[in-house]
Scaffold this active site. Structure first.
Site, PDB file in Angstrom:
ATOM      1  N   ALA A  47       0.830  -1.212   0.000  1.00  0.00           N
ATOM      2  CA  ALA A  47       0.000   0.000   0.000  1.00  0.00           C
ATOM      3  C   ALA A  47       0.859   1.255   0.000  1.00  0.00           C
ATOM      4  O   ALA A  47       0.617   2.194  -0.772  1.00  0.00           O
ATOM      5  CB  ALA A  47      -0.938  -0.006   1.206  1.00  0.00           C
ATOM      6  N   CYS A 168       3.458   6.986  11.566  1.00  0.00           N
ATOM      7  CA  CYS A 168       2.381   7.792  10.984  1.00  0.00           C
ATOM      8  C   CYS A 168       1.664   8.637  12.030  1.00  0.00           C
ATOM      9  O   CYS A 168       1.379   9.826  11.796  1.00  0.00           O
ATOM     10  CB  CYS A 168       1.387   6.884  10.261  1.00  0.00           C
ATOM     11  SG  CYS A 168       0.806   5.482  11.232  1.00  0.00           S
ATOM     12  N   GLN A 195      -7.186   5.087  14.806  1.00  0.00           N
ATOM     13  CA  GLN A 195      -6.330   4.736  13.679  1.00  0.00           C
ATOM     14  C   GLN A 195      -7.008   3.826  12.661  1.00  0.00           C
ATOM     15  O   GLN A 195      -7.684   2.861  13.007  1.00  0.00           O
ATOM     16  CB  GLN A 195      -5.027   4.117  14.193  1.00  0.00           C
ATOM     17  CG  GLN A 195      -4.229   5.106  15.018  1.00  0.00           C
ATOM     18  CD  GLN A 195      -2.877   4.585  15.470  1.00  0.00           C
ATOM     19  OE1 GLN A 195      -2.467   4.821  16.602  1.00  0.00           O
ATOM     20  NE2 GLN A 195      -2.158   3.907  14.596  1.00  0.00           N
ATOM     21  N   SER A 198      -5.590   1.263   7.140  1.00  0.00           N
ATOM     22  CA  SER A 198      -4.410   1.381   6.288  1.00  0.00           C
ATOM     23  C   SER A 198      -3.113   1.246   7.066  1.00  0.00           C
ATOM     24  O   SER A 198      -2.097   0.827   6.508  1.00  0.00           O
ATOM     25  CB  SER A 198      -4.428   2.724   5.554  1.00  0.00           C
ATOM     26  OG  SER A 198      -4.502   3.801   6.471  1.00  0.00           O
ATOM     27  N   GLY A 199      -3.128   1.591   8.351  1.00  0.00           N
ATOM     28  CA  GLY A 199      -1.926   1.460   9.164  1.00  0.00           C
ATOM     29  C   GLY A 199      -1.445   0.027   9.286  1.00  0.00           C
ATOM     30  O   GLY A 199      -0.277  -0.219   9.591  1.00  0.00           O
ATOM     31  N   LYS A 252       6.019   4.426  20.612  1.00  0.00           N
ATOM     32  CA  LYS A 252       6.628   5.115  19.469  1.00  0.00           C
ATOM     33  C   LYS A 252       6.339   6.605  19.543  1.00  0.00           C
ATOM     34  O   LYS A 252       7.224   7.442  19.320  1.00  0.00           O
ATOM     35  CB  LYS A 252       6.081   4.546  18.150  1.00  0.00           C
ATOM     36  CG  LYS A 252       6.598   3.173  17.783  1.00  0.00           C
ATOM     37  CD  LYS A 252       5.898   2.665  16.522  1.00  0.00           C
ATOM     38  CE  LYS A 252       6.307   1.238  16.187  1.00  0.00           C
ATOM     39  NZ  LYS A 252       5.566   0.719  14.999  1.00  0.00           N
ATOM     40  N   ARG A 274      -7.687   1.275  17.347  1.00  0.00           N
ATOM     41  CA  ARG A 274      -7.980   0.966  15.954  1.00  0.00           C
ATOM     42  C   ARG A 274      -9.487   1.145  15.725  1.00  0.00           C
ATOM     43  O   ARG A 274     -10.312   0.617  16.493  1.00  0.00           O
ATOM     44  CB  ARG A 274      -7.568  -0.476  15.644  1.00  0.00           C
ATOM     45  CG  ARG A 274      -7.588  -0.831  14.173  1.00  0.00           C
ATOM     46  CD  ARG A 274      -6.490  -0.171  13.384  1.00  0.00           C
ATOM     47  NE  ARG A 274      -5.193  -0.825  13.539  1.00  0.00           N
ATOM     48  CZ  ARG A 274      -4.068  -0.380  12.982  1.00  0.00           C
ATOM     49  NH1 ARG A 274      -4.076   0.720  12.247  1.00  0.00           N
ATOM     50  NH2 ARG A 274      -2.925  -1.012  13.166  1.00  0.00           N
ATOM     51  N   HIS A 281      -6.063   8.640   9.795  1.00  0.00           N
ATOM     52  CA  HIS A 281      -6.081   8.617  11.257  1.00  0.00           C
ATOM     53  C   HIS A 281      -6.672   9.909  11.810  1.00  0.00           C
ATOM     54  O   HIS A 281      -6.566  10.984  11.202  1.00  0.00           O
ATOM     55  CB  HIS A 281      -4.661   8.494  11.816  1.00  0.00           C
ATOM     56  CG  HIS A 281      -4.010   7.167  11.576  1.00  0.00           C
ATOM     57  ND1 HIS A 281      -4.664   6.068  11.093  1.00  0.00           N
ATOM     58  CD2 HIS A 281      -2.713   6.768  11.786  1.00  0.00           C
ATOM     59  CE1 HIS A 281      -3.811   5.046  11.009  1.00  0.00           C
ATOM     60  NE2 HIS A 281      -2.632   5.447  11.418  1.00  0.00           N
TER      61      HIS A 281
END
Length: 373
Positions: A47, A168, A195, A198-199, A252, A274, A281
């Site tokens: 992606a 991201c 989120q 796509s993550g 992170k 999620r 997001h």
């Protein structure tokens, strides 16, 4: 633009147009050019790899040649990019011969194996994984936030280098938080993320679409990417949970913010969730400042910030949404208001939305590559 046989469809829904802003000054518009660098895209069939190609084309990034690299399983697929046909090649140590810039988005293990090999061959690697983000020798860069971190790295300097693309969620958050931090210095930041699929990659996006159909048809949902139903549900981010109770995604944000801001003392806490959204997001962010900052001044600061658009219409109750920023470059911010739990204009609440694949990954990496020229 690129097309790939068996390419996944990541543009599932229409989205509303964002207010427009001038492009950042580091945008380059040239495309195929003999004096441009040679580039390689590692993980081109994924992606983010496909979005790399889309952004390269959209921004007319100059290149004299481009290699399409992926796993042995994907080798042999054909890609049409800017009216030229390419065959996807298997990634090997020899892939980087003569390559000036390599854009990596193939996962941490691939980056750890092949990133140093590429650097040894004189390639500048822009890596989208978490493999090197916290390495003290590797710049962790958001071009609008800390371009000085990679100031000494350029194509043609005669040696390779590694540059890390932040997570991201960190990118999307700091695009809005940093202009305010520069004005009033953030002491503490509390983030809650919402989120998108796509993550977790193109397969997760496909599973969300599949599950939605299955649930609406009264069928049991297919749960291969996640171990629970995703459609019509939310759950704690699927990253591994650490002994301190935070998951890896949350840590992170803590660690990357401190490194990017070069401030080991800033206090950051995050809860990452999620949600069943396809590719953008959303983040609720509470900021506590060293110096007072009122909401009107904050709104003006954000309106002039590069890569940020303000959507903050209280009268019509219109604020950023993931749908509105999908497939867009800018990060949208709204719900700008004083934190009533703090006295003296020492705190603000804001709500941010950004396209996870684009600014949260591919666009940021291409902007880094532009700064190498």
């Amino acid at each position: 633009m690129a097309s790939l046989s068996l390419q996944h469809n990541t543009h599932h829904f229409l989205s509303r147009a964002l207010p427009t802003k001038p492009k950042p000054t580091f945008s380059v518009r040239m495309s195929l050019k003999e004096t441009g660098p040679s580039i390689a895209v590692v993980g081109v069939t994924g992606a983010v790899g496909q979005e790399f190609l889309s952004v390269l084309s959209d921004r007319d990034f100059p290149y004299r040649s481009i290699k399409m690299l992926a796993s042995k399983r994907s080798a042999g697929r054909r890609i049409t990019f800017e009216d030229n046909d390419y065959v996807v090649e298997e990634l090997t140590p020899e892939s980087f011969a003569g390559v000036d810039i390599a854009l990596f988005s193939a996962g941490g293990s691939i980056s750890r194996e092949f990133g140093p090999i590429a650097v040894e061959r004189g390639t500048i690697v822009v890596d989208n994984s978490s493999a090197f983000r916290m390495d003290e020798k590797v710049p962790l860069v958001i071009p609008e936030v800390n371009p000085e971190a990679m100031a000494n790295i350029k194509v043609g300097m005669g040696k390779g280098a590694l540059i890390a693309n932040p997570n991201c969620s960190t990118i999307i958050c700091l695009m809005a938080a940093t202009p305010l931090h520069r004005r009033a210095k953030v002491l503490r930041m509390i983030v809650s993320t919402y989120q998108a699929a796509s993550g977790a990659g193109a397969a997760a996006m496909e599973e969300l679409e599949l599950q939605t159909r299955e649930v609406l048809e009264g069928k049991p949902p297919t749960c291969k990417i996640f171990n629970q139903q995703y459609a019509f549900n939310i759950f704690s981010h699927n990253a591994s949970v650490l002994p301190n109770g935070y998951n890896e995604e949350e840590m992170k944000m803590v660690k990357e913010t401190r490194k990017i801001w070069n401030d080991k003392d800033v206090k950051v806490t995050a809860t990452c969730i999620r949600v069943p959204v396809m590719r953008a997001h959303a983040e609720s962010v509470n900021l506590q400042f060293e110096s007072p900052l009122d909401e009107d001044t904050a709104r003006d600061i954000l309106k002039s910030a590069p890569g940020v658009v303000v959507i903050d219409d209280r009268e019509s109750n219109r604020f950023p949404t993931p749908l509105e920023v999908s497939n867009k470059d800018d990060v949208a911010v709204g719900r700008i208001r004083q934190d009533l739990s703090l006295d003296g204009n020492q705190g603000l609440d804001i709500f941010i939305c950004g396209d996870q694949i684009r600014k949260g990954a591919a666009l940021n990496a291409i902007q880094i590559a532009e700064m190498l020229l």
